[in-house]
Design a protein around this motif. Structure first.
Motif, mmCIF file in Angstrom:
data_model
loop_
_atom_site.group_PDB
_atom_site.id
_atom_site.type_symbol
_atom_site.label_atom_id
_atom_site.label_comp_id
_atom_site.label_asym_id
_atom_site.label_seq_id
_atom_site.Cartn_x
_atom_site.Cartn_y
_atom_site.Cartn_z
ATOM 1 N N GLY A 261 0.790 -1.233 0.000
ATOM 2 C CA GLY A 261 0.000 0.000 0.000
ATOM 3 C C GLY A 261 0.818 1.278 0.000
ATOM 4 N N LEU A 262 2.113 1.162 -0.331
ATOM 5 C CA LEU A 262 2.917 2.380 -0.484
ATOM 6 C C LEU A 262 2.618 2.987 -1.857
ATOM 7 N N ALA A 263 2.171 4.257 -1.866
ATOM 8 C CA ALA A 263 1.908 4.935 -3.150
ATOM 9 C C ALA A 263 2.912 6.073 -3.361
ATOM 10 N N ASN B 75 -14.524 -5.544 -0.786
ATOM 11 C CA ASN B 75 -13.520 -6.475 -1.306
ATOM 12 C C ASN B 75 -12.102 -5.925 -1.082
ATOM 13 N N ILE B 76 -11.871 -4.710 -1.585
ATOM 14 C CA ILE B 76 -10.498 -4.175 -1.531
ATOM 15 C C ILE B 76 -10.126 -3.702 -0.123
ATOM 16 N N SER B 77 -11.085 -3.162 0.610
ATOM 17 C CA SER B 77 -10.743 -2.531 1.889
ATOM 18 C C SER B 77 -10.880 -3.467 3.089
ATOM 19 N N GLY C 289 -5.781 8.990 12.851
ATOM 20 C CA GLY C 289 -6.519 10.231 12.619
ATOM 21 C C GLY C 289 -6.346 10.647 11.160
ATOM 22 N N PRO C 290 -7.126 11.648 10.708
ATOM 23 C CA PRO C 290 -7.055 12.044 9.299
ATOM 24 C C PRO C 290 -5.691 12.616 8.914
ATOM 25 N N ILE C 291 -5.181 12.170 7.775
ATOM 26 C CA ILE C 291 -3.891 12.634 7.246
ATOM 27 C C ILE C 291 -4.070 12.831 5.751
HETATM 28 P P1 NAD Z 1 -2.529 6.088 -0.026
HETATM 29 O O1 NAD Z 1 -3.327 6.536 -1.206
HETATM 30 O O2 NAD Z 1 -1.166 6.580 0.115
HETATM 31 O O3 NAD Z 1 -2.535 4.507 0.073
HETATM 32 C C1 NAD Z 1 -3.625 3.721 -0.343
HETATM 33 C C2 NAD Z 1 -3.010 2.545 -1.058
HETATM 34 O O4 NAD Z 1 -4.006 1.578 -1.407
HETATM 35 C C3 NAD Z 1 -2.321 2.945 -2.368
HETATM 36 O O5 NAD Z 1 -0.970 2.533 -2.337
HETATM 37 C C4 NAD Z 1 -3.086 2.177 -3.426
HETATM 38 O O6 NAD Z 1 -2.282 1.756 -4.506
HETATM 39 C C5 NAD Z 1 -3.558 0.993 -2.614
HETATM 40 N N1 NAD Z 1 -4.634 0.255 -3.274
HETATM 41 C C6 NAD Z 1 -5.892 0.673 -3.590
HETATM 42 N N2 NAD Z 1 -6.542 -0.304 -4.261
HETATM 43 C C7 NAD Z 1 -5.676 -1.356 -4.364
HETATM 44 C C8 NAD Z 1 -5.743 -2.634 -4.947
HETATM 45 N N3 NAD Z 1 -6.852 -3.070 -5.590
HETATM 46 N N4 NAD Z 1 -4.656 -3.450 -4.875
HETATM 47 C C9 NAD Z 1 -3.527 -3.039 -4.248
HETATM 48 N N5 NAD Z 1 -3.405 -1.843 -3.683
HETATM 49 C C10 NAD Z 1 -4.463 -0.999 -3.735
HETATM 50 O O7 NAD Z 1 -3.431 6.531 1.235
HETATM 51 P P2 NAD Z 1 -3.302 6.226 2.802
HETATM 52 O O8 NAD Z 1 -4.151 7.255 3.439
HETATM 53 O O9 NAD Z 1 -1.887 6.075 3.185
HETATM 54 O O10 NAD Z 1 -4.059 4.826 2.949
HETATM 55 C C11 NAD Z 1 -3.491 3.678 3.545
HETATM 56 C C12 NAD Z 1 -4.501 3.058 4.516
HETATM 57 O O11 NAD Z 1 -4.658 3.931 5.637
HETATM 58 C C13 NAD Z 1 -5.903 2.856 3.931
HETATM 59 O O12 NAD Z 1 -6.445 1.638 4.411
HETATM 60 C C14 NAD Z 1 -6.664 4.025 4.531
HETATM 61 O O13 NAD Z 1 -8.059 3.789 4.608
HETATM 62 C C15 NAD Z 1 -6.029 4.062 5.911
HETATM 63 N N6 NAD Z 1 -6.266 5.290 6.678
HETATM 64 C C16 NAD Z 1 -5.982 6.510 6.146
HETATM 65 C C17 NAD Z 1 -6.246 7.657 6.885
HETATM 66 C C18 NAD Z 1 -5.983 9.025 6.306
HETATM 67 O O14 NAD Z 1 -6.545 10.007 6.815
HETATM 68 N N7 NAD Z 1 -5.160 9.152 5.290
HETATM 69 C C19 NAD Z 1 -6.763 7.561 8.184
HETATM 70 C C20 NAD Z 1 -7.015 6.299 8.713
HETATM 71 C C21 NAD Z 1 -6.778 5.164 7.955
#
Ligand code: NAD
Length: 264
Positions: A14-16, A118-120, A190-192
């Protein structure tokens, strides 16, 4: 290399980019001596992920769309071909159609409900099952969730329902895998501001609200998340499993708007 994670190997999913929660976590782990592999979704992301992985001393990158079970099998085959076992896994993945992360939850379509779940949520189960086979001596598995699983947050909608399923999955998985000394936990961050978060309607309002009303009167950073992830993935948390650990500047304990909160 010395450190809390010396001698430990794991997969970060999940590194983007350098705003990703996965980046905060990967940095904290590498700092403490962990050896890392990364999975990313599709060629377009490889270009961004490769230089980040390199900064942390890793050239181990695997293309994996977690909605494709064959791709997941290939990912773990690739992992096993290089490393016989792993010690930890980070699942930092979520997705929903952004057109449904605004407006009302009642309007969620069946297609997007299933896609989001499915994805989450399901992907965490699918990944954990495969990781377990590579953790004969035990291990630690971590996912990322959000407060919208517990309480209604405007526009979070179907993602909140998926996160509730994810959090409950953490508890069931912890029970299943506990006898093998595999721990399963979540961080409720928390939100980021990240790529994924930018899809959520009025996200700036959510950020301000949390900044003004959380006990620490600030938002958390990916480094805050990284520090807590390091604890949960290391042996420091050897007695912790099935936990939803809030890293949210304390926001989840608050019942009312802070008296000193400015208007947004
Ligand atoms: P991000 O966009 O950097 O990371 C989300 C990642 O999910 C991406 O790397 C993307 O490629 C991957 N992804 C999506 N669909 C995919 C698939 N079908 N197959 C493989 N990878 C897939 O954003 P983030 O905020 O760092 O998100 C990471 C996690 O943290 C998520 O579960 C998000 O819900 C959770 N989260 C985020 C926050 C926030 O405020 N940013 C707060 C709480 C939880």
């Amino acid at each position: 290399m010395t450190g809390l994670m010396a001698g430990k190997r794991g997969l970060i999913m999940g590194l983007a980019n350098d705003k990703s929660l996965a980046w905060g976590i990967a940095k904290a782990l590498a700092d403490q001596g962990a050896e890392l592999a990364f999975s990313y979704q599709g060629d377009a992301l490889r270009k961004r992920v490769a230089p980040l992985a390199e900064q942390l001393g890793s050239d181990f990158l695997i293309d994996c769309d977690v909605s494709d079970m064959a791709a997941l099998d290939r990912t773990f085959d690739a992992l096993k071909a290089r490393w016989e076992t792993i010690d930890f896994l980070v699942h930092a993945i979520g997705f929903s159609d952004k057109n449904e992360l605004r407006g009302q939850f009642v309007d969620t379509s069946l297609d997007n409900f299933l896609l989001t779940m499915n994805i989450s949520a399901y992907s965490f189960v699918a990944v954990t099952r495969r990781a377990r086979a590579m953790m004969p001596e035990g291990g630690s598995i971590l996912t990322l969730t959000y407060y919208g699983a517990e309480k209604v947050i405007p526009h979070y909608n179907v993602m909140g329902v998926a996160k509730a399923a994810l959090e409950t999955s953490v508890k069931y998985l912890a029970m299943d895998l506990g006898p093998e000394n595999i721990r399963v936990n979540a961080i409720s961050a928390g939100p980021i501001k990240t790529l994924a978060a930018s899809g959520i309607g009025d996200f700036r309002y959510i950020l301000k609200w949390n900044e003004y009303n959380s006990p620490l009167r600030r938002n958390v950073t990916i480094d805050d998340v990284g520090g807590s992830a390091l604890y949960l993935l290391s042996d420091l948390a050897s007695g912790v499993t099935g936990e939803i650990h809030h890293v949210d500047a304390g926001y989840n304990v608050v019942g009312m708007k802070a008296e000193d909160a400015p208007d947004i």
